[in-house]
Scaffold this motif. Structure first.
Motif: not given
Length: 260
Positions: A175-184, A236-242
């Motif tokens: 759940a969280v890894l894609p969002l954390a990677l996208a923000l980084w 929307t975008s990949f980051t919003v989806t995460t």
């Protein structure tokens, strides 16, 4: 085609913020658990620690791991039953959770560093699949053995503890890894701009509403739940989806906690 920009390194301020976020995510995970002092499912913070390690030079991994482990210990101690009167037994029970979490973050960071990450990684389905295998599946599978050995008690056999640890960590990490990677890798500016748009907020709210409605009214809700995430992904975008994925994961944990 221009080569992808190299992944940025964390500043000291950003590293401290990552440690704080790790602690808040750990607290949230424990509060969403049915029983305090037991294995939290899902467990959200480890991907934050993994990405924090990836965003630092290798020589700074040990201080970061020690900081994350200390925060993990303090959060566990603060949420144990009778935490206001700490004892040696309470301290040992809280400390038992730390090595498995540290091992997972370290292994995930090593595997993902070997894979190599840049701004294009999350846009390529094949590489993104490898990210989930190397950053989520394998580390949680392996660390579950360390976690289960230290946490298992006579009332909770090893096999049961291993399964709970693996499932909780895997769900939280996916759940969280894609969002954390996208923000980084992609930065926070685009996400902040998106969240200022009513259209983006509407799709996030719609996805959450579909999840709540499906989980509380349907016998087999997960197919219907996916509709909301598909809408977010296509509009929307990949980051919003995460971000929507994390919101839905928290909602599911909250519904499980309340019996919804």
């Amino acid at each position: 085609m221009n080569p992808a920009a190299p992944a940025p390194e964390l500043t000291l301020r950003q590293a401290l913020l990552a440690v704080v976020c790790y602690g808040l995510a750990a607290l949230l995970s424990i509060r969403l658990s049915v029983h305090s002092g037991q294995i939290a499912a899902p467990w959200f913070p480890n991907p934050i620690g993994t990405v924090a390690l990836l965003a630092l030079p290798f020589r700074r991994w040990l201080p970061m791991l020690l900081a994350l482990g200390l925060v993990n210990l303090l959060v566990q101690l603060g949420t144990m039953p009778g935490a206001w009167r700490w004892t040696l037994q309470t301290g040992l029970e809280a400390a038992a959770f730390v090595p498995g979490n540290a091992a997972e973050m370290l292994l995930a960071a090593l595997l993902l560093r070997h894979l190599g990450l840049d701004a294009d990684t999350l846009r390529q389905p094949g590489r993104f699949g490898r990210v989930l295998i190397l950053g989520a599946l394998l580390p949680t599978f392996c660390s579950a053995f360390a976690g289960a050995v230290l946490v298992a008690a006579p009332a909770h056999p090893f096999a049961e503890t291993w399964t709970q640890w693996f499932a909780g960590r895997l769900i939280g990490t996916v759940a969280v890894l894609p969002l954390a990677l996208a923000l980084w890798l992609h930065g926070t500016a685009a996400l902040r701009r998106s969240l200022r748009q009513p259209r983006t907020l509407a799709y996030l709210a719609l996805s959450a509403a579909i999840t709540l409605l499906a989980m509380t009214t349907l016998p087999r809700p997960f197919v219907v739940m996916s509709i909301g995430l598909v809408l977010v992904a296509t509009q929307t975008s990949f980051t919003v989806t995460t971000l929507a994925t994390v919101v839905n994961a928290v909602l599911l944990a909250l519904l499980h906690l309340t019996g919804g």
